[in-house]
Scaffold this active site. Structure first.
Site, mmCIF file in Angstrom:
data_model
loop_
_atom_site.group_PDB
_atom_site.id
_atom_site.type_symbol
_atom_site.label_atom_id
_atom_site.label_comp_id
_atom_site.label_asym_id
_atom_site.label_seq_id
_atom_site.Cartn_x
_atom_site.Cartn_y
_atom_site.Cartn_z
ATOM 1 N N SER A 102 1.198 -1.198 -0.144
ATOM 2 C CA SER A 102 0.236 -0.038 -0.214
ATOM 3 C C SER A 102 0.667 1.547 0.173
ATOM 4 C CB SER A 102 -1.216 0.292 1.237
ATOM 5 O OG SER A 102 -1.362 1.697 1.508
ATOM 6 N N TYR A 123 -2.028 1.961 -12.201
ATOM 7 C CA TYR A 123 -1.066 2.895 -12.258
ATOM 8 C C TYR A 123 0.089 2.349 -12.444
ATOM 9 C CZ TYR A 123 -1.486 4.003 -7.538
ATOM 10 O OH TYR A 123 -1.439 3.022 -5.756
ATOM 11 N N GLY A 169 -4.421 6.538 -14.775
ATOM 12 C CA GLY A 169 -4.925 6.121 -13.212
ATOM 13 C C GLY A 169 -4.084 6.806 -12.042
ATOM 14 N N THR A 190 -9.220 -1.346 2.412
ATOM 15 C CA THR A 190 -8.686 -1.963 0.387
ATOM 16 C C THR A 190 -9.258 -3.593 0.937
ATOM 17 O OG1 THR A 190 -6.785 -2.116 -0.355
ATOM 18 C CG2 THR A 190 -6.216 -2.494 1.026
ATOM 19 N N LYS A 248 -13.676 -4.274 1.970
ATOM 20 C CA LYS A 248 -14.233 -3.116 0.967
ATOM 21 C C LYS A 248 -16.025 -3.212 1.284
ATOM 22 C CE LYS A 248 -11.402 -0.378 -2.112
ATOM 23 N NZ LYS A 248 -11.483 0.277 -3.064
ATOM 24 N N GLY A 271 -14.828 -4.039 -17.240
ATOM 25 C CA GLY A 271 -14.425 -4.857 -15.681
ATOM 26 C C GLY A 271 -15.392 -4.112 -15.146
ATOM 27 N N ASN A 305 -17.829 -7.558 -18.514
ATOM 28 C CA ASN A 305 -16.690 -8.495 -17.667
ATOM 29 C C ASN A 305 -16.636 -9.696 -18.340
ATOM 30 O OD1 ASN A 305 -15.336 -7.568 -15.059
ATOM 31 N ND2 ASN A 305 -16.532 -9.785 -14.550
ATOM 32 N N GLY A 333 -15.213 -5.106 -11.606
ATOM 33 C CA GLY A 333 -15.114 -5.209 -10.077
ATOM 34 C C GLY A 333 -15.173 -4.218 -8.954
HETATM 35 P P1 ATR Z 1 -11.100 -3.752 -8.010
HETATM 36 O O1 ATR Z 1 -11.528 -3.236 -6.553
HETATM 37 O O2 ATR Z 1 -9.656 -3.428 -8.174
HETATM 38 O O3 ATR Z 1 -12.672 -3.340 -8.337
HETATM 39 P P2 ATR Z 1 -11.835 -6.486 -7.751
HETATM 40 O O4 ATR Z 1 -12.882 -6.140 -7.585
HETATM 41 O O5 ATR Z 1 -11.116 -7.572 -7.310
HETATM 42 O O6 ATR Z 1 -10.524 -5.364 -7.929
HETATM 43 O O7 ATR Z 1 -11.404 -6.601 -9.278
HETATM 44 C C1 ATR Z 1 -11.220 -7.196 -10.583
HETATM 45 C C2 ATR Z 1 -11.412 -7.133 -11.933
HETATM 46 O O8 ATR Z 1 -10.484 -7.371 -12.841
HETATM 47 C C3 ATR Z 1 -13.057 -7.925 -12.220
HETATM 48 O O9 ATR Z 1 -13.804 -7.073 -13.492
HETATM 49 C C4 ATR Z 1 -12.375 -8.934 -13.357
HETATM 50 O O10 ATR Z 1 -13.037 -10.215 -13.860
HETATM 51 P P3 ATR Z 1 -13.634 -11.556 -13.528
HETATM 52 O O11 ATR Z 1 -14.652 -10.564 -12.198
HETATM 53 O O12 ATR Z 1 -13.804 -11.995 -14.322
HETATM 54 O O13 ATR Z 1 -12.268 -11.730 -12.256
HETATM 55 C C5 ATR Z 1 -10.348 -8.259 -13.807
HETATM 56 N N1 ATR Z 1 -9.683 -8.938 -14.543
HETATM 57 C C6 ATR Z 1 -9.211 -9.783 -13.287
HETATM 58 N N2 ATR Z 1 -8.497 -10.446 -14.202
HETATM 59 C C7 ATR Z 1 -8.707 -10.885 -15.150
HETATM 60 C C8 ATR Z 1 -8.126 -11.462 -16.642
HETATM 61 N N3 ATR Z 1 -6.965 -11.733 -16.851
HETATM 62 N N4 ATR Z 1 -9.563 -11.084 -17.590
HETATM 63 C C9 ATR Z 1 -10.244 -10.487 -17.803
HETATM 64 N N5 ATR Z 1 -10.925 -9.743 -16.371
HETATM 65 C C10 ATR Z 1 -9.997 -10.174 -15.696
#
Ligand code: ATR
Length: 283
Positions: free
Chosen positions: A14, A224, A245, A61, A65, A128, A152, A130
């Site tokens: 962090s 970033y 970012g 984090t 969260k 994405g 996603n 998440g």
């Molecule tokens: P954050 O809080 O940063 O959004 P997160 O909630 O863990 O972190 O979300 C990570 C995102 O990255 C998700 O959309 C994840 O897709 P999945 O829901 O399918 O897991 C995406 N992500 C991570 N690795 C990936 C990969 N190799 N290909 C495509 N999407 C990926």
């Protein structure tokens, strides 16, 4: 002395302590900001302990969260809709309130980087779904975006995000598109945001075709490390505006600091360089 922290697991990486301790010093506040690793199974016990210990606030984090909500007495409107809290403040009466400053941080970073010739538009493609994506989508809705395409790798998560947020919003269409079809929607977007971890050092790059995108489309990434991801490099190469970012990280922190101390630190070259130097020293 004011005690603050970021809680998560893992937490060693962090950058928040570096930034907040810099601001505490800059604003002559007698305080200390620590990184505390808290295992999911001890969340309630550990949060109770740090509050008893006199902490006035903390950031949250991965992976806490969402669950932290159940330990708050009050939750702000935006964090309730987003479903995630990244900032907690414990006031003088001991009331524990949760906030989400990722949404403000994201949008402020965009605004900060716009010049007179840029047109932010009303249509976005969000890659994405998440936690960060939820905050970004909410911020775009709040700032009058009308069409938000979301995609996603795991489609179910995009469907869930839409149904969670849809009930709170009006005059804005959120449309789930299939991961394999995202290339087709990019030409319609005024703003394209990578919210996945693709492109982060060591990970694969985000595969997306930029063919047919508008000259005016703005591309941004929440990753970033590196500052210019492959996704941003490609957009820049074809002449589009890119926004990295790091500003989102700096602004979400600045808004958290504002919640705790009533003063929102300026995000300037000094704070940006502080983090860039820290990242370089860790390489
Ligand atoms: P954050 O809080 O940063 O959004 P997160 O909630 O863990 O972190 O979300 C990570 C995102 O990255 C998700 O959309 C994840 O897709 P999945 O829901 O399918 O897991 C995406 N992500 C991570 N690795 C990936 C990969 N190799 N290909 C495509 N999407 C990926």
């Amino acid at each position: 002395m004011k005690k603050l922290a970021v809680i998560g697991d893992p937490i060693n990486h962090s950058l928040s302590p570096k930034l907040h301790n810099f601001w505490l010093k800059k604003y002559n506040i007698d305080g200390e900001y620590k990184a505390l690793r808290i295992d999911s199974k001890n969340l309630e016990k550990e949060v109770t302990r740090i509050i008893e210990d006199g902490y006035i606030g903390f950031n949250i984090t991965i992976p806490h969260k969402e669950r932290i909500k159940y330990l708050c007495d009050e939750v702000s409107e935006e964090s309730n809709i987003i479903g995630a809290i990244n900032t907690v403040h414990i006031n003088n009466e001991g009331i524990i309130k949760g906030y989400n400053t990722d949404c403000l941080g994201f949008y402020r970073n965009i605004l900060d980087n716009l010049s007179e010739n840029d047109n932010l538009g009303k249509s976005a493609l969000i890659i994405g779904c998440g936690g960060a994506s939820r905050a970004i989508i909410y911020s775009l809705y709040k700032n009058n975006f009308k069409n938000i395409f979301i995609t996603n790798r795991t489609k179910e998560k995009a469907d869930n995000l839409k149904s969670d947020i849809d009930k709170y919003i009006e005059f804005c269409d959120i449309e789930v598109i299939k991961w394999e079809e995202k290339d087709n929607y990019l030409p319609e977007a005024d703003l394209v945001v990578n919210t996945t971890s693709l492109g982060m050092g060591g990970n694969n790059n985000l595969e997306i075709s930029m063919d047919g995108s508008k000259k005016s489309t703005i591309f941004t990434d929440i990753v970033y490390t590196p500052l210019e991801t492959n996704f941003l490099k490609r957009a820049k190469y074809q002449g589009n505006k890119i926004i990295d970012g790091l500003g989102m990280f700096l602004y979400q922190a600045s808004y958290s600091f504002g919640i705790w101390f009533g003063v929102t630190p300026e995000v300037d070259k000094e704070s940006r360089d502080l983090i860039i130097n820290e990242l370089n020293s860790r390489k």
